[in-house]
Write a protein that holds these residues in place. Structure first.
Motif, short mmCIF file in Angstrom:
data_model
loop_
_atom_site.label_atom_id
_atom_site.label_comp_id
_atom_site.label_asym_id
_atom_site.label_seq_id
_atom_site.Cartn_x
_atom_site.Cartn_y
_atom_site.Cartn_z
N ARG A 36 0.85 -1.20 0.00
CA ARG A 36 0.00 0.00 0.00
C ARG A 36 0.88 1.25 0.00
N TYR A 43 -5.78 5.00 2.73
CA TYR A 43 -6.98 4.41 3.34
C TYR A 43 -8.15 5.34 3.11
N HIS A 45 -9.25 3.25 0.73
CA HIS A 45 -9.34 2.61 -0.58
C HIS A 45 -8.74 1.21 -0.52
N ALA A 46 -9.55 0.24 -0.95
CA ALA A 46 -9.13 -1.16 -0.89
C ALA A 46 -8.19 -1.53 -2.03
N TYR A 47 -8.33 -0.88 -3.17
CA TYR A 47 -7.53 -1.20 -4.36
C TYR A 47 -7.17 0.08 -5.09
N GLN A 71 -3.49 -7.25 -1.98
CA GLN A 71 -4.80 -7.05 -1.38
C GLN A 71 -5.76 -8.17 -1.79
N TYR A 75 -7.77 -10.74 0.59
CA TYR A 75 -9.22 -10.91 0.53
C TYR A 75 -9.60 -12.36 0.24
#
Length: 158
Positions: A36, A43, A45-47, A71, A75
């Protein structure tokens, strides 16, 4: 009719493997952080989005791609973790050594999957297969399913 559950002494192996999965979960979560940071994805944002990837310079695009892979591996672990832990703990009641062995295989496979997914030399996340080692977790899950169905049949038909 009642069913009595007797926990065998070997269930300690199952508990030990289950405890190790907590470490694996923490490792997955902490592993994403450096990816990241390198991708500069804030943050929450997941991707990295498709728009961010297409607008990025090549070096940043690679960092964003690897972040997305890290990520996604995390998941995917989270998607499989509940049924794996349940399978381990339930089938370990009757088949403690087999269940714990499948759990150990599942853990090792998840490490190969995660590290392989972020292999920058493998396009499209194909490194997650890691020569087949990254996919062995499926066999563990299928094994737990089979043992669980056998246990259910034994209880119902008793």
């Amino acid at each position: 009719m009642t069913t009595t559950i007797t926990i065998p002494k070997e269930y300690g192996y199952v508990v030990g493997v289950a405890a190790t999965t907590f470490l694996l979960s923490a490792w997955h979560g902490h592993r994403v952080g450096p990816f990241r940071k390198a991708a500069a994805i804030p943050y929450p944002h997941a991707y990295a989005s498709a728009e961010q990837l297409s607008a990025a310079e090549p070096s940043k695009k690679n960092a964003m791609y690897l972040f997305n892979c890290a990520q996604r591996a995390h998941y995917q672990f989270i998607e499989h973790y509940p049924q794996a832990l349940a399978g381990l703990l339930v089938t370990g009641i009757k088949y403690p050594v087999a269940s714990a062995s499948l759990g150990a295989m599942w853990i090792v496979s998840r490490v190969f999957y995660a590290t392989g997914y972020t292999n920058k030399d493998k396009e499209g996340g194909k490194g997650r297969y890691s020569g087949g080692l990254g996919m062995l977790y499926y066999f563990a899950e299928i094994g737990w399913l089979g043992m669980g169905l056998k246990m259910a049949a034994d209880i119902v038909l008793a």
